[in-house]
Write a protein that holds these residues in place. Structure first.
Motif, mmCIF file in Angstrom:
data_model
loop_
_atom_site.group_PDB
_atom_site.id
_atom_site.type_symbol
_atom_site.label_atom_id
_atom_site.label_comp_id
_atom_site.label_asym_id
_atom_site.label_seq_id
_atom_site.Cartn_x
_atom_site.Cartn_y
_atom_site.Cartn_z
ATOM 1 N N LEU A 233 0.829 -1.206 0.000
ATOM 2 C CA LEU A 233 0.000 0.000 0.000
ATOM 3 C C LEU A 233 0.862 1.255 0.000
ATOM 4 O O LEU A 233 0.597 2.202 -0.759
ATOM 5 N N MET A 234 1.888 1.286 0.840
ATOM 6 C CA MET A 234 2.757 2.460 0.890
ATOM 7 C C MET A 234 3.488 2.672 -0.448
ATOM 8 O O MET A 234 3.667 3.806 -0.898
ATOM 9 N N SER A 235 3.890 1.590 -1.088
ATOM 10 C CA SER A 235 4.558 1.707 -2.383
ATOM 11 C C SER A 235 3.589 2.249 -3.432
ATOM 12 O O SER A 235 3.985 3.051 -4.297
ATOM 13 N N ALA A 236 2.326 1.818 -3.360
ATOM 14 C CA ALA A 236 1.326 2.329 -4.295
ATOM 15 C C ALA A 236 1.077 3.818 -4.070
ATOM 16 O O ALA A 236 0.928 4.590 -5.028
ATOM 17 N N ILE A 237 1.035 4.242 -2.801
ATOM 18 C CA ILE A 237 0.880 5.675 -2.504
ATOM 19 C C ILE A 237 2.067 6.457 -3.050
ATOM 20 O O ILE A 237 1.911 7.549 -3.629
ATOM 21 N N ALA A 238 3.270 5.907 -2.895
ATOM 22 C CA ALA A 238 4.456 6.553 -3.451
ATOM 23 C C ALA A 238 4.353 6.650 -4.968
ATOM 24 O O ALA A 238 4.837 7.611 -5.577
ATOM 25 N N GLY A 239 3.718 5.650 -5.592
ATOM 26 C CA GLY A 239 3.501 5.712 -7.032
ATOM 27 C C GLY A 239 2.630 6.894 -7.419
ATOM 28 O O GLY A 239 2.868 7.548 -8.450
ATOM 29 N N LEU A 240 1.632 7.203 -6.606
ATOM 30 C CA LEU A 240 0.794 8.373 -6.861
ATOM 31 C C LEU A 240 1.589 9.664 -6.688
ATOM 32 O O LEU A 240 1.428 10.621 -7.459
ATOM 33 N N LEU A 241 2.482 9.685 -5.695
ATOM 34 C CA LEU A 241 3.299 10.878 -5.471
ATOM 35 C C LEU A 241 4.282 11.109 -6.615
ATOM 36 O O LEU A 241 4.513 12.252 -7.029
#
Length: 348
Positions: A233-241
């Protein structure tokens, strides 16, 4: 008969002294960051400018968000090499589902986050149910995830991005870039989970001594699966950033990010052996690594040497973790236990 002193008093002293050790480690990182900043200020007039500092912090947000999830995995004595692949897959899905499938940006973002959770779930199940070593399991999903991102995007970045990403990158809160504020909020929530919840205590117990944790009634497999899902999940959020930062679905980005994240986490005092570390010190590790990379750029170090420097930092971080765990902390904890034992009066 002498008054009996509760055994918990000695344990409280022990916990307090160990917390002091962790505090000194964080202060040591702060001193290194301060000294490094002073040296770079003297060597480069650009380093101390507001624009450069803001650029360092914004660049560090990507690593920091991924590192939050990686911290959970390493705390349970695992490793997640798939983080960069999850990041790029999330990035291309968040833009591509709007461009190619005509979905709304909100639905595309939700599906991109679900992709991260799904890969984290696959990693967790592979490690706990199939008994595949975390290094091998996540190496497989790393390759698969990057391949899926390339296939979906055609191997190129996808643009333009929905307006929501442009607004995210341009947003500010009390003058501070919104992406930095978001990163700090995520870090604070993660630290609260680790330090104030039963799940957080289970994470430390599972990584520190899985057998004892199981005997204590902790569902260690569920904890490991949850840790990998948090990482996804955190990696996916970083993908959005990173989508907001590059204004594109970044199919070709984040090469080697997984190694930088592991280095930052270990530099921040999270033990590769599991069960030790916290989010605050980890953020200091991310900041230190970001300053090193920024120094490499400002000093015009040739691109090929950039990889050499990063590799040396990773090796030094791993060596420091082994030294800290095998020698420094072992010796200091022996002294703490001895002092705690002496401070507890004997019963007659």
């Amino acid at each position: 008969m002498a008054d009996r002193v509760p055994q918990s008093s000695g344990l409280s002293a022990l916990r307090g002294r160990i917390s002091f050790i962790d505090l000194m480690q964080s202060l040591g990182l702060m001193v290194i960051i301060l000294l490094g900043s002073l040296i770079m200020t003297a060597m480069s007039p650009v380093f101390a400018t507001v624009r450069n500092i803001e650029n360092v912090l914004q660049s560090a947000t990507i690593i920091a968000v991924v590192a939050i999830g990686q911290t959970f995995v390493i705390l349970v004595a695992g490793i997640d090499l798939s983080v960069a692949s999850v990041l790029v897959l999330s990035s291309v899905l968040a833009v591509g589902l709007v461009q190619f499938q005509g979905l709304s940006p909100e639905i595309a973002i939700i599906l991109a986050l679900c992709a991260g959770l799904g890969i984290g779930l696959v990693n967790g199940l592979a490690v706990t149910k199939l008994r595949i070593p975390p290094l091998i399991a996540t190496l497989a999903t790393m390759t698969i995830g990057r391949g899926m991102a390339y296939i979906y995007s055609g191997g190129t970045n996808i643009a333009p991005v929905p307006r929501i990403f442009i607004d995210l990158q341009a947003s500010r809160f009390l003058g501070v870039p919104g992406v930095i504020v978001l990163t700090l909020v995520l870090a604070a929530l993660a630290q609260i989970v680790l330090s104030r919840t039963q799940f957080g205590r289970s994470v430390y117990a599972t990584g520190g001594n899985p057998l004892a944790a199981r005997l204590a009634g902790i569902k260690t497999e569920r904890v490991v699966i949850a840790a990998f899902m948090i990482s996804g999940l955190m990696s996916a959020i970083a993908g959005l950033l990173i989508t907001a930062r590059f204004e594109a679905g970044a199919a070709t980005a984040a090469q080697g990010l997984e190694l930088a994240v592991i280095a930052a986490v270990v530099i921040g005092g999270v033990s590769l052996f599991g069960g030790e570390g916290n989010i605050g010190s980890m953020l200091l590790g991310v900041l230190l690594l970001g300053l090193v990379q920024n120094a490499v750029n400002l000093l015009n170090v040739p691109p090929n040497w950039d990889s050499v420097v990063s590799g040396l930092v990773i090796a030094a971080a791993a060596a420091l973790d082994v030294y800290r765990r095998s020698y420094l902390e072992a010796g200091m904890r022996k002294k703490v236990i001895a002092k705690a034992a002496k401070s507890t009066p004997k019963t007659s």
